[in-house]
Design an enzyme around this catalytic site. Structure first.
Site, mmCIF file in Angstrom:
data_model
loop_
_atom_site.group_PDB
_atom_site.id
_atom_site.type_symbol
_atom_site.label_atom_id
_atom_site.label_comp_id
_atom_site.label_asym_id
_atom_site.label_seq_id
_atom_site.Cartn_x
_atom_site.Cartn_y
_atom_site.Cartn_z
ATOM 1 N N CYS A 1 6.502 -1.248 -6.517
ATOM 2 C CA CYS A 1 5.902 -1.121 -5.276
ATOM 3 C C CYS A 1 6.914 -1.394 -4.334
ATOM 4 O O CYS A 1 7.384 -2.083 -3.973
ATOM 5 C CB CYS A 1 4.540 -1.739 -4.928
ATOM 6 S SG CYS A 1 4.009 -1.524 -3.320
ATOM 7 N N LYS B 1 -5.554 2.767 -8.654
ATOM 8 C CA LYS B 1 -4.667 2.177 -7.595
ATOM 9 C C LYS B 1 -4.231 0.801 -8.183
ATOM 10 O O LYS B 1 -4.945 0.075 -8.620
ATOM 11 C CB LYS B 1 -5.449 2.193 -6.346
ATOM 12 C CG LYS B 1 -4.862 1.178 -5.056
ATOM 13 C CD LYS B 1 -3.781 1.833 -4.529
ATOM 14 C CE LYS B 1 -3.296 0.790 -3.442
ATOM 15 N NZ LYS B 1 -1.789 1.293 -3.345
ATOM 16 N N ASN C 1 3.945 6.398 2.654
ATOM 17 C CA ASN C 1 2.960 5.387 2.612
ATOM 18 C C ASN C 1 3.552 4.272 2.963
ATOM 19 O O ASN C 1 4.612 3.808 2.386
ATOM 20 C CB ASN C 1 2.021 5.634 1.539
ATOM 21 C CG ASN C 1 2.403 4.784 0.608
ATOM 22 O OD1 ASN C 1 2.189 3.812 0.490
ATOM 23 N ND2 ASN C 1 3.136 5.379 -0.415
ATOM 24 N N GLY D 1 5.797 12.438 -9.698
ATOM 25 C CA GLY D 1 6.741 12.614 -8.575
ATOM 26 C C GLY D 1 6.880 14.103 -8.047
ATOM 27 O O GLY D 1 7.506 15.013 -8.591
ATOM 28 N N ASN E 1 2.743 -2.250 -12.716
ATOM 29 C CA ASN E 1 3.515 -1.668 -11.273
ATOM 30 C C ASN E 1 4.453 -2.755 -10.771
ATOM 31 O O ASN E 1 4.100 -3.455 -10.206
ATOM 32 C CB ASN E 1 2.470 -1.362 -10.345
ATOM 33 C CG ASN E 1 3.430 -0.699 -8.985
ATOM 34 O OD1 ASN E 1 4.441 -0.424 -9.163
ATOM 35 N ND2 ASN E 1 2.471 -0.303 -8.270
#
Ligand code: RRO
Length: 327
Positions: free
Chosen positions: A130, A45, A69, A246, A127
């Site tokens: 997000c 994560k 989410n 995905g 990342n």
């Protein structure tokens, strides 16, 4: 037996199936269901410098063939992550792909610096996509120059030999342009794709369902978008390794990504309903490759881009579809 080993920017992994960031914390919970070292790698994560409680609840909503989410980068912060989570993955012998997220170029650089030399670290996933950040200006992957700035800083701060992958957003007009900018800035590979920005409204309360109003859409609903993005990025940059994700739920889903150009795949949302999905997808992918006569998974990477008359392996057995053997 098809050889499943795959190489991402010079680092070899025993197979091409990984967890997806955000769907398996750092792997401990999944390890109760299967041996996480059986996977190619565990993508953690996204971690930030400081601990963070995330967005207001509710943070999840079911959607047709998918899930929204709005977690908002909840996490323990890098120091606790290094001590408890990365150390656990290293002890366990797993190959850790550490996803990092920040609000500024400086944040990312500091995170990368803290990861230098850590045992168990196989790769860094940056990342920059997000969807659940305070403002869209922080979605660096929506702007090629902003994306490049982050990637350059992380590449400089990361030990040589540790690949840096940039995670792209599908919410752009030209994903290949962002991909090119990241690679020009030093990305060794690309993770394709993060969730799509979406929202749902509760028609009884007549208000948004999610506390954060908008959220990231994942699951099978987004798979055709993800496959299209992998296809476009591979077409633009055929020599750059892609970790594709995905909506992968089966080995045949994973094979779609490989044929589109992914050298490895991440299995995400489906683990919430089926925690053993990553190892099942691995077994199914292996079988699908064998049925199609591949000696090595790498021979299937990007194959769908080749003209119809191009080489196809000889199928040992019909796979039960209408076409039978391609020999
Ligand atoms: O934490 C999140 O809300 C989150 C992240 Br960091 C991300 O990259 N993608 C997503 O759908 N949610």
């Amino acid at each position: 037996m098809t050889d499943l080993r795959t190489t991402l920017a010079g680092v070899e992994f025993p197979n091409p199936v990984f967890t997806a960031s955000g769907c398996a914390a750092a792997g401990q919970e999944l390890d109760g269901f299967f041996d996480v070292t059986a996977l190619g790698g565990v993508v953690t994560k996204s971690i930030m410098l400081a601990a963070r409680s995330g967005r207001a609840t509710p943070r999840m909503a079911e959607t047709p063939s998918g899930m929204l989410n709005s977690i908002g980068l909840q996490g323990p912060g890098i120091e606790a992550f290094l001590e408890h989570e990365l150390a656990w993955l290293a002890d366990r012998g797993a190959r850790a792909v550490v996803s990092i997220a920040g609000g500024s170029v400086e944040d990312y650089a500091r995170l990368a610096q803290k990861l230098r030399g850590r045992p168990g670290l196989a790769m860094v996933e940056v990342n920059i996509s997000c969807p659940n950040v305070e403002d869209r200006g922080q979605v660096f992957a929506c702007d090629p120059r902003a994306a490049a700035g982050v990637v350059e800083a992380v590449r400089k701060a990361t030990a040589p030999g540790v690949p840096v992958f940039a995670k792209l957003s599908p919410d752009v007009t030209d994903i290949a342009a962002v991909a090119r900018a990241c690679v020009a800035a030093g990305a060794d590979g690309l993770s394709v794709i993060n969730t799509l920005l979406g929202m749902v409204i509760d028609v009884d309360r007549m208000r948004p369902v999610l506390g954060g109003v908008t959220g990231g859409l994942s699951g099978p609903a987004i798979r055709p978008v993800a496959v299209r993005c992998v296809w476009q990025v591979h077409a633009a940059l055929p020599d750059v390794p892609i970790l594709g994700m995905g909506g992968i739920r089966t080995g045949l889903d994973a094979l779609e990504f490989v044929l589109a150009g992914a050298s490895a795949v991440s299995v995400g949302t489906t683990v919430f309903g089926d925690p053993t999905a990553p190892v099942r997808v691995l077994a199914e992918l292996h079988q699908a490759l064998q049925e199609r006569g591949f000696d090595h998974v790498r021979d299937a990477v990007g194959l769908a881009h080749r003209p119809p008359e191009a080489y196809l392996p000889e199928r040992p057995d019909p796979v039960g579809d209408d076409q039978g053997s391609t020999a």
